[in-house]
Design an enzyme around this catalytic site. Structure first.
Site, short mmCIF file in Angstrom:
data_model
loop_
_atom_site.label_atom_id
_atom_site.label_comp_id
_atom_site.label_asym_id
_atom_site.label_seq_id
_atom_site.Cartn_x
_atom_site.Cartn_y
_atom_site.Cartn_z
N ASP A 120 0.84 -1.20 0.00
CA ASP A 120 0.00 0.00 0.00
C ASP A 120 0.87 1.25 0.00
OD1 ASP A 120 -2.26 1.63 0.09
OD2 ASP A 120 -2.37 1.59 2.29
N ASP A 263 0.27 8.03 11.28
CA ASP A 263 -0.61 7.60 10.21
C ASP A 263 -1.87 6.94 10.77
OD1 ASP A 263 -1.08 6.92 7.28
OD2 ASP A 263 -1.10 4.92 8.19
N GLU A 305 -2.35 12.48 11.30
CA GLU A 305 -3.07 12.31 10.04
C GLU A 305 -4.53 11.99 10.39
OE1 GLU A 305 -4.00 9.68 6.19
OE2 GLU A 305 -3.52 8.84 8.14
#
Length: 617
Positions: A120, A263, A305
């Protein structure tokens, strides 16, 4: 006093200041697990003692300069190591280019060891202590960070904390049946509980990776995989996971990473019967991580994030007395910017910025036009309803506009994660291609090219006008176009985000000094704007900011004031020349030309802007 005694004293002072809250929060979330807490404390001490002295010196300097990262000369750039410099050493060789571009904040996209074809884009980490071999080594990352520090540049790195790769050592041992390691993830003997989770937990990628769970054949069990089947969600209800992941984060800080991007942080705590998003325990863990970094490496920042609406984003700043993240992404303004490009109507943007301007000035946002990810249309549809907008139809209109399906659109983008049933696709494309530059060059239409470049520069001027840290995507400084070659790559073809993740074209960068080439026209214009921003105190993070009423729904007006300097910024999103019907009485000058210019009934050409400034003695 001996050096070791001095270090012990420094650690004890920092730890002592945090101890009461740290112990209380840790004990609350982990049910008074004293053994786990004592291990956590010993880990903090060990990571502090292992921190290189040059980084400790930097920590002390930054402790004396509170808010050092909020300076109006900060300019970030996001890049993939392999796309920009091939390797970490290659990035180091190109630092002079970044300095020429005015960049002092380098965000290196995920570069830790990940399995090919199941990464990813690097967000499926197999080893948090190793760099992907073809990119370099951890020693080379530390060397790059050291070189950046010599030039007063910061390094940002993603810390993928919600999950690991299925190839991580923990996952391998869990797959082999070791309960200790299965307890680090979410394993279930059958689908009963996973099906209950699915009733309330939204899907992240309903088309490309439906569901939140996958069957693990080797273990004969179901495992939680919120994002992709090869990304196994970590169980932060297990203190061993939190202790070890915090240590991994601090290890990266000790390599010289200045900014840790947390993240997918809203996802890290899972509770049955909830959305498994933004739960209170998430904020507890982020607060503990903030305190851990302030003890071990206080010169390091946490960037959250949180790609959600403002009401869910802002809490991740924490409070003044109990802060969490130092910085957050201004994702809603980014999406609203492209909405405004398509509609030519600034009313939603005025509403959005009004909310941002009302927040405490210490809240620092990262502002951006484009990033590595897609553009999700998470707009304020409750506000748009008053203008007759239907959410599904409006998203379809926006996507059609940026796909270039309308006669009045020269944008060139592609859809991401298209769901025909929900009609909820997102959008991909570089800034330049979405501004119409790609189409203009293809048609060899100089008028269209000039208009596309003007829009590109205007949007960057808007970016630089906002309070916070502006971040460019690598290539935007030279107007890099979409890269369609990913369609021919078997590892990338089904992920349209690679459309704007192409290799940096160094031959094109050589044209940055040209007055005629697209690359030079954009590069020079942006450098002029960036230098003006760095030299004018009105761009200070502590400046007052407000919406200026222009009495024209095509022109956005922003006012700024700080320490005797006042600015009126005007942005025309229309395809036509428009007038901002303002009537400011002070004597203004055009910041770009230095010439006198009245701030009354100001005419702004199509897709252009004006920065007007005045001073008070």
């Amino acid at each position: 006093m001996a050096k070791k005694e001095t270090l012990e004293k420094e650690f004890k002072e920092r730890f002592g200041q945090k101890y009461d809250e740290l112990k209380w929060l840790y004990s609350e979330i982990y049910h008074n697990d004293e053994q786990a807490f004592q291990y956590f404390v010993s880990m903090l001490h060990r990571m502090y003692m292992e921190r290189p002295e040059e980084l400790k010196v930097l920590d002390r300097q930054r402790e004396q300069e509170e808010g050092w990262y909020r300076s109006n000369d900060m300019l970030g750039m996001l890049m993939y190591t392999n796309c920009f410099g091939k390797t970490l050493n290659g990035v180091k060789e190109h630092l002079p280019y970044l300095q020429e571009a005015g960049v002092n904040y380098v965000h290196l996209m995920p570069l830790l060891e990940s399995p090919k074809g199941r990464s990813d884009g690097g967000y499926a980490v197999a080893d948090f202590r190793k760099v992907q071999p073809e990119l370099g080594t951890m020693e080379e990352l530390a060397d790059l960070a050291s070189e950046c520090h010599k030039d007063n540049m910061c390094v940002c790195l993603d810390f993928v904390m919600n999950h690991t790769s299925e190839d991580h050592e923990w996952a391998k041992r869990a797959r082999n049946g070791e309960k200790e390691f299965q307890d680090r993830y979410f394993f279930f003997d059958n689908w009963n509980i996973p099906n209950q989770f699915e009733e309330t937990t939204p899907q992240v990628f309903p088309q490309t990776a439906p569901g939140n769970f996958s069957w693990c054949e080797e273990a004969g069990k179901v495992v939680m995989t919120t994002f992709y089947p090869y990304q196994w969600d970590l169980n932060y209800g297990n203190p061993v996971v939190f202790n070890d992941m915090t240590e991994n984060m601090l290890y990266l800080c000790n390599q010289g990473v200045d900014i840790i991007r947390l993240d997918a942080v809203p996802y890290i705590w899972k509770t049955l019967g909830t959305s498994c998003r933004n739960l209170p325990q998430v904020h507890t863990l982020v607060r503990i991580m903030r305190m851990a970094s302030e003890i071990v490496c206080p010169g390091t920042l946490l960037l959250g994030e949180v790609v959600m609406e403002p009401s869910k984003v802002v809490p991740y700043f924490g409070t003044v007395s109990k802060p969490e993240c130092h910085m957050l992404y201004n994702v809603t303004t980014m999406a609203t910017t492209w909405h405004t490009v398509a509609t030519k109507d600034v009313r939603l943007m005025k509403h959005q910025l009004g909310q941002v301007f009302a927040l405490p000035k210490k809240y620092t946002f990262l502002n951006y036009l484009r990033c590595h990810d897609d553009i999700g249309w998470g707009l304020d549809y409750d506000y748009l309803k008053q203008f007759g907008a239907d959410e599904a139809e409006h998203k379809r209109f926006l996507n059609d506009y940026f796909l270039g399906h309308f006669d009045n659109s020269d944008a060139r983008g592609e859809l991401y994660n298209d769901d025909p049933r929900l009609r909820d696709a997102r959008l991909c494309g570089t800034t330049a291609s979405l501004c119409g530059i790609e189409a203009a060059e293809y048609e060899l239409n100089e008028d269209k090219l000039a208009m596309g470049i003007r829009l590109d520069i205007m949007l960057h001027a808007f970016l630089l006008t906002q309070s916070g840290i502006p971040v460019l995507q690598s290539g935007d400084e030279i107007g890099q176009l979409n890269d369609y070659s990913y369609h021919e790559d078997s590892l990338k073809w089904d992920d349209s985000r690679y459309l704007h993740r192409g290799d940096f074209i160094w031959d094109n960068a050589k044209k940055r000094r040209s007055n005629k080439a697209r690359e030079g026209r954009i590069f020079k214009a942006l450098r002029k704007l960036e230098k003006l921003r760095a030299s004018h105190k009105v761009f200070s993070a502590d400046a007052d900011a407000w919406i200026v009423e222009t009495y024209n729904d095509h022109i956005l007006g922003i006012g700024r004031y700080y320490d005797g300097e006042k600015m009126i910024a005007l942005f025309n999103f229309s395809d036509q020349d428009e007038t901002a019907w303002i009537n400011e009485f002070e004597n203004y000058k055009d910041m770009l030309t230095g010439k006198r210019r009245e701030a009354r009934a100001v005419n702004i050409p199509a897709k252009d802007f004006a920065w007007l400034v005045t001073t008070f003695k």
